[in-house]
Structures are given as structure tokens and as C-alpha cells.
Write a protein that holds these residues in place. Structure first.
Motif, mmCIF file in Angstrom:
data_model
loop_
_atom_site.group_PDB
_atom_site.id
_atom_site.type_symbol
_atom_site.label_atom_id
_atom_site.label_comp_id
_atom_site.label_asym_id
_atom_site.label_seq_id
_atom_site.Cartn_x
_atom_site.Cartn_y
_atom_site.Cartn_z
ATOM 1 N N SER A 166 0.819 -1.206 0.000
ATOM 2 C CA SER A 166 0.000 0.000 0.000
ATOM 3 C C SER A 166 0.858 1.264 0.000
ATOM 4 C CB SER A 166 -0.926 -0.002 1.213
ATOM 5 O OG SER A 166 -1.663 1.182 1.279
ATOM 6 N N GLN A 207 1.593 4.063 -3.070
ATOM 7 C CA GLN A 207 1.259 5.489 -2.951
ATOM 8 C C GLN A 207 2.459 6.397 -3.215
ATOM 9 O OE1 GLN A 207 -1.539 4.984 0.765
ATOM 10 N NE2 GLN A 207 -1.959 6.909 -0.248
ATOM 11 N N TYR A 227 -7.441 -5.982 -2.142
ATOM 12 C CA TYR A 227 -7.663 -4.541 -2.298
ATOM 13 C C TYR A 227 -6.347 -3.808 -2.554
ATOM 14 C CZ TYR A 227 -8.623 0.309 -1.118
ATOM 15 O OH TYR A 227 -8.694 1.686 -1.143
ATOM 16 N N VAL A 229 -5.332 -1.693 -5.897
ATOM 17 C CA VAL A 229 -4.884 -0.292 -5.884
ATOM 18 C C VAL A 229 -3.543 -0.166 -6.599
ATOM 19 C CG1 VAL A 229 -4.096 1.604 -4.413
ATOM 20 C CG2 VAL A 229 -6.162 0.339 -3.807
ATOM 21 N N TYR A 245 -4.004 -0.245 -10.258
ATOM 22 C CA TYR A 245 -4.605 1.035 -10.685
ATOM 23 C C TYR A 245 -3.511 2.089 -10.876
ATOM 24 C CZ TYR A 245 -6.959 5.541 -10.225
ATOM 25 O OH TYR A 245 -7.370 6.836 -10.415
ATOM 26 N N ASN A 300 -10.717 -6.305 -7.309
ATOM 27 C CA ASN A 300 -11.675 -5.549 -6.495
ATOM 28 C C ASN A 300 -13.105 -6.054 -6.663
ATOM 29 O OD1 ASN A 300 -12.139 -3.266 -4.700
ATOM 30 N ND2 ASN A 300 -13.208 -2.320 -6.404
ATOM 31 N N HIS A 304 -12.951 3.121 -4.774
ATOM 32 C CA HIS A 304 -11.843 2.660 -5.629
ATOM 33 C C HIS A 304 -12.367 2.243 -7.010
ATOM 34 C CE1 HIS A 304 -8.190 0.792 -6.952
ATOM 35 N NE2 HIS A 304 -8.653 -0.446 -6.831
#
Length: 492
Positions: A196, A200, A236, A240, A243, A269, A277
Motif C-alpha cells: 500500500s 502510494q 484490495y 490499488v 490502478y 476488487n 476505488h
């Protein structure tokens, strides 16, 4: 008697043993509940079990915790329901459950651990982020960090604080504080290198401070985490990551590859249905198909996007309304508390002022009384002094008259009125005669040599000779004034 005493002692030991076993059994059961409520939802998420089913399972656990009257278990069930709710885009349900959890926390604060408290405030922060209430979200994020730092287990604390810093960065991005956001992401990565956080940081260099080379470095790190299953990323987190990878290819204008990664993001997802999301994925797909010239697919995903966006906005509006009510209630409670505090302090101040006034009144009266008594004493002393002065004056006049008459009772009367004069002289020279003392008395009374010569029928020269002899007896030089010496000896 001894027999009954033995039975009583035996029953006491047995009772203590069974109560200890019961308490241990209960604590063991509660620890099992803690473990289940903390880990089971994670396992269900990894196995791609739909969030609706995870919510149902937590509701069943909630009823069980209520029957057991286990406060921490009840709080965790509400936290889990809130977490799944905001992921489904139901902000109202999320805030509602968090409010209930917080009210239970306040009633049982001494029994609740720091990790549970920190997790509750972190879920608040996440829900407010979804509702775009970033300032409120940051406030709860700070609370989560405060209690997170109090967690005793080092590994748990670092992992949790990593999550706190990542969410804080999300809020800061929305407030356009890019440098602070990147700082917290890197702090998060230092504590716990999760997929995660890595994703980011990559997104930071894709979207906020564009640098495709830096973005690729972090995307490669993310692919390594997925391939090695480091820290076991859930569906999840992988969704992400894909994505963000799609965003990277979109910036490169490689729309086909971007669509491939977006479809993978949707696939991961799909069962979890993290609504916000999903909306972001649809939005990027629309842009990709538009740039790729596929108008049919663009229209298809535009319809999906509009439908989902309307649903989310409706949910967010209800959530915001509930949040406003919550904030208003908190403000009302704060005002009540503030007014209560003001009332208490005002009462204390007024009480202290009254006590002070009473004390000052009492002291003033006491002072007046002392002054009046002092005045009475002074007046009485003045009267006594005047009487004494009149009496002494009269006696003194009698002495003067006896001296003038050369009366044999003069010395005796002088001793009565001024006893200290002769006493002091005899200390200096015990061999002084009555004649010497009488002569000293005449000098002490202020008579001159001429007066003494007249009263005692002596020659003036004889008086001078007598003074000279007296000086020798008193060890005084010829330059010493006898009158001053005698008066200083006993100035009565």
C-alpha cells in the motif's frame, strides 16, 4: 470445633481454586474473541469474500459479544462493520457504528487497550476521508497516532503507525500539502514496507510531482512485493497497485497496457467491491478508451461511472449529515462541559471572595477592638503616669525641702524615692559612708556647690574638697562632671 475449622479452611481453598479457574477460563475466552475479531475479517478479505458477508459475520459476532457483555468485543465488531461499510461507500452506516463504539469506549475506558482506541479513531479518519471532510479526518488521524504510540507491542505499533502515516498522507494530498504528504509516506515505509505505501509513493511521482523514472522504481518494488507475497498483501492492496500502474502507462500514453492493468485492478476488487476505488478505476478507463478511440467502451464505462458516482454522493450526503449532527453533539457537550467548568470556577471564586470578605471583616473588627483596647490602655497609662508624676513631684519637693533644712531624715527618704542611686554607688565602692551617699544625693538632685555649702553650713572650698575626694572614691578624673555621672548612673 477444630473439625469445623478444618472444613471451613478446606472450602475456602476449594472456592478460591474454582474462582481462579473460572476467571482464567473467562480471560482465555476473551482473548480468543479478540483474536477472532481482529484476524477473521482479514482472512475473509484475502479469500475475496464479499464485504456484505463480512458485515453479516460481524453482526453475528456483535450479538454474541452483547450476550457476553464483553465491551471490547462489542467495540471491535462495530469497528469492523464501519470499516466494511465505508469501503462499500456507505459512509452513514460507518459513522453510525463508530459513534456507538465510541460511546461504549467512554463507558468502559479503563478496560479498553490503546490499540483498540487507536483503531477506532483511525476508522473515523478513514470514513471522513471518503466523505471529503479532510480537516476532521486529520483531527481523528492525530488521535489515532497519539494512542498508536502508546501500543506496547513494538511490531503491532510500527505496523499500525505505518497505516496512520499513509492515511495522513492521503488527507494532506487532498489539502495540496504535497511535501508533507510524501514525508509521511516515507515515514510509513520506514516502519513497515507494505504494498500500500510503496504504491502510494509511486503514485506521488505519477500524479503529484511527475517523475516517471522515480515512479517506475517504486512500481518495480511493488511488483516484487506481490511476487514474493511479502507481508501478504490483500486483494484490495493489489487492486490499488494495479490502478497506479495503469496511471503510469496512461502518462506514457500506452493506453492498451493501462487498460490491461485497470482490468486486473477491477478483477481483484470485484468481490470486495470497494466502491470509491471502483469509481476511480471506471474514471481512468473512460479516459483510456477515449484516447484509444473506443467510443463504445467509453460510453459503457461512463454509464457505470455515473451510476456509481450518484450512489456514492447520496451515501456521502447522508454520512455528512450524520457527521454534522455528531460534530454538533460534540460541540454541545463541549459547551455544556465548558459552562459547567465556568460555573464551578465561578462558584469557587465567589466562595473565596465571600470567605475573604468575612475574614477581612473579622480582622477589621479585631483590629478596631485592639486599637480601642490599646487606646484605653494608653489612656489609663497616661492617667497613671500623670498621677505618678504628681506623686513624684510632691515627694521630690519634700526631698528638696528636707535637703534645704539639712534634715537627718533626708538620706532615708531619698533611698525610699530613688533606691537605685545608692545601690549603684555601693556597687562601685562598697566603702562609701552615709555622709558620702547623702552628698551624692544632693548632687543628684541638682544642687550646686554653693547650695550644698549653704544647706550644710560648710565653706564653699570645703564642698569642692569633698567633691574631689568623692571622685577618688568613685575612680573618676577631675574632668568628669559629678552631676552628669550620677544622673547617667541611674536616670530615674
Amino acid at each position: 470445633m477444630k473439625y469445623f475449622k478444618y472444613i471451613f479452611q478446606h472450602l475456602t481453598v476449594v472456592g478460591f481454586f474454582f474462582s481462579s479457574v473460572l476467571l482464567f477460563s473467562q480471560n482465555l475466552k476473551y482473548r480468543e474473541y479478540d483474536s477472532i475479531l481482529l484476524n477473521k475479517p482479514k482472512e475473509m478479505g484475502k479469500n475475496n469474500i464479499p464485504r456484505e458477508k463480512i458485515i453479516l459475520w460481524n453482526k453475528e459476532m456483535l450479538e454474541k459479544m452483547k450476550k457476553e457483555n464483553y465491551a471490547r468485543g462489542i467495540i471491535w465488531a462495530h469497528i469492523n462493520i464501519a470499516n466494511q461499510s465505508w469501503n462499500l461507500g456507505n459512509a452513514e452506516e460507518s459513522i453510525k457504528n463508530l459513534n456507538i463504539a465510541e460511546s461504549i469506549l467512554h463507558k468502559n475506558e479503563s478496560e479498553i487497550d490503546f490499540f483498540t482506541i487507536a483503531k477506532l479513531y483511525q476508522e473515523y479518519s478513514q470514513a471522513y476521508y471518503i466523505m471529503k471532510l479532510y480537516d476532521t479526518g486529520l483531527r481523528y488521524n492525530s488521535k489515532a497516532g497519539y494512542y498508536g504510540n502508546k501500543i506496547e507491542d513494538k511490531d503491532r505499533k510500527e505496523k499500525f503507525l505505518s497505516y496512520v502515516y499513509t492515511l495522513r498522507a492521503n488527507h494532506l494530498y487532498e489539502k495540496k500539502d504535497l511535501d508533507s504528504a510524501l514525508y509521511y509516506l516515507k515515514q510509513s515505509s520506514l516502519l513497515y514496507e507494505s504494498l500500500s505505501t510503496t504504491s502510494q509513493i509511486a503514485n506521488h511521482y505519477i500524479e503529484y510531482q511527475p517523475n516517471q523514472n522515480s515512479a517506475k522504481i517504486y512500481l518495480d518494488q511493488g511488483m516484487h512485493i506481490i511476487s514474493t507475497k511479502k507481508h501478504e498483501p490483500n486483494s484490495y492492496q493489489i487492486s490499488v497497485f494495479y490502478y497506479y500502474y495503469a496511471q503510469y502507462f496512461f502518462k506514457e500514453k500506452n493506453y492498451e497496457k493501462a487498460i490491461v492493468y485497470l482490468n486486473q485492478a477491477l478483477q481483484y476488487n470485484k468481490k470486495l467491491k470497494t466502491v470509491d476505488h471502483t469509481k476511480n478505476i471506471y474514471k481512468l478507463l473512460i479516459s483510456c478508451y477515449k484516447n484509444a478511440g473506443n467510443l463504445e467502451k467509453e460510453k459503457e464505462y461512463l454509464e457505470y461511472y455515473i451510476k456509481l458516482k450518484d450512489s456514492l454522493e447520496n451515501s456521502h450526503t447522508k454520512g455528512v449529515e450524520l457527521s454534522i449532527k455528531t460534530i454538533e453533539r460534540e460541540k454541545t457537550e463541549e459547551n455544556k462541559s465548558f459552562k459547567k467548568t465556568i460555573f464551578i470556577y465561578s462558584t469557587l471564586v465567589v466562595s473565596l471572595i465571600l470567605v475573604l470578605l468575612v475574614y477581612l471583616y473579622y480582622q477589621n473588627n479585631k483590629k478596631k477592638k485592639v486599637i480601642l483596647e490599646s487606646k484605653e490602655i494608653i489612656s489609663r497609662k497616661e492617667d497613671e503616669t500623670k498621677v505618678l508624676e504628681r506623686r513624684i513631684s510632691g515627694v521630690h519637693e519634700d526631698l528638696i525641702q528636707l535637703a534645704k533644712n539639712n534634715d537627718i531624715s533626708f538620706l532615708e527618704k531619698f533611698h525610699e524615692v530613688y533606691p537605685n542611686v545608692s545601690q549603684k554607688l555601693l556597687v562601685i565602692n562598697p566603702d562609701l559612708t552615709k555622709d558620702n551617699l547623702a552628698f551624692c544625693a544632693l548632687i543628684w538632685l541638682g544642687f550646686s556647690s554653693k547650695d550644698i555649702a549653704e544647706f550644710t553650713f560648710m565653706q564653699h572650698r570645703s564642698v569642692q574638697i569633698k567633691k574631689s575626694r568623692l571622685r577618688k572614691k568613685l575612680n573618676l578624673g577631675s574632668d568628669v562632671d559629678l552631676y552628669q555621672f550620677l544622673k547617667s548612673l541611674v536616670d530615674n
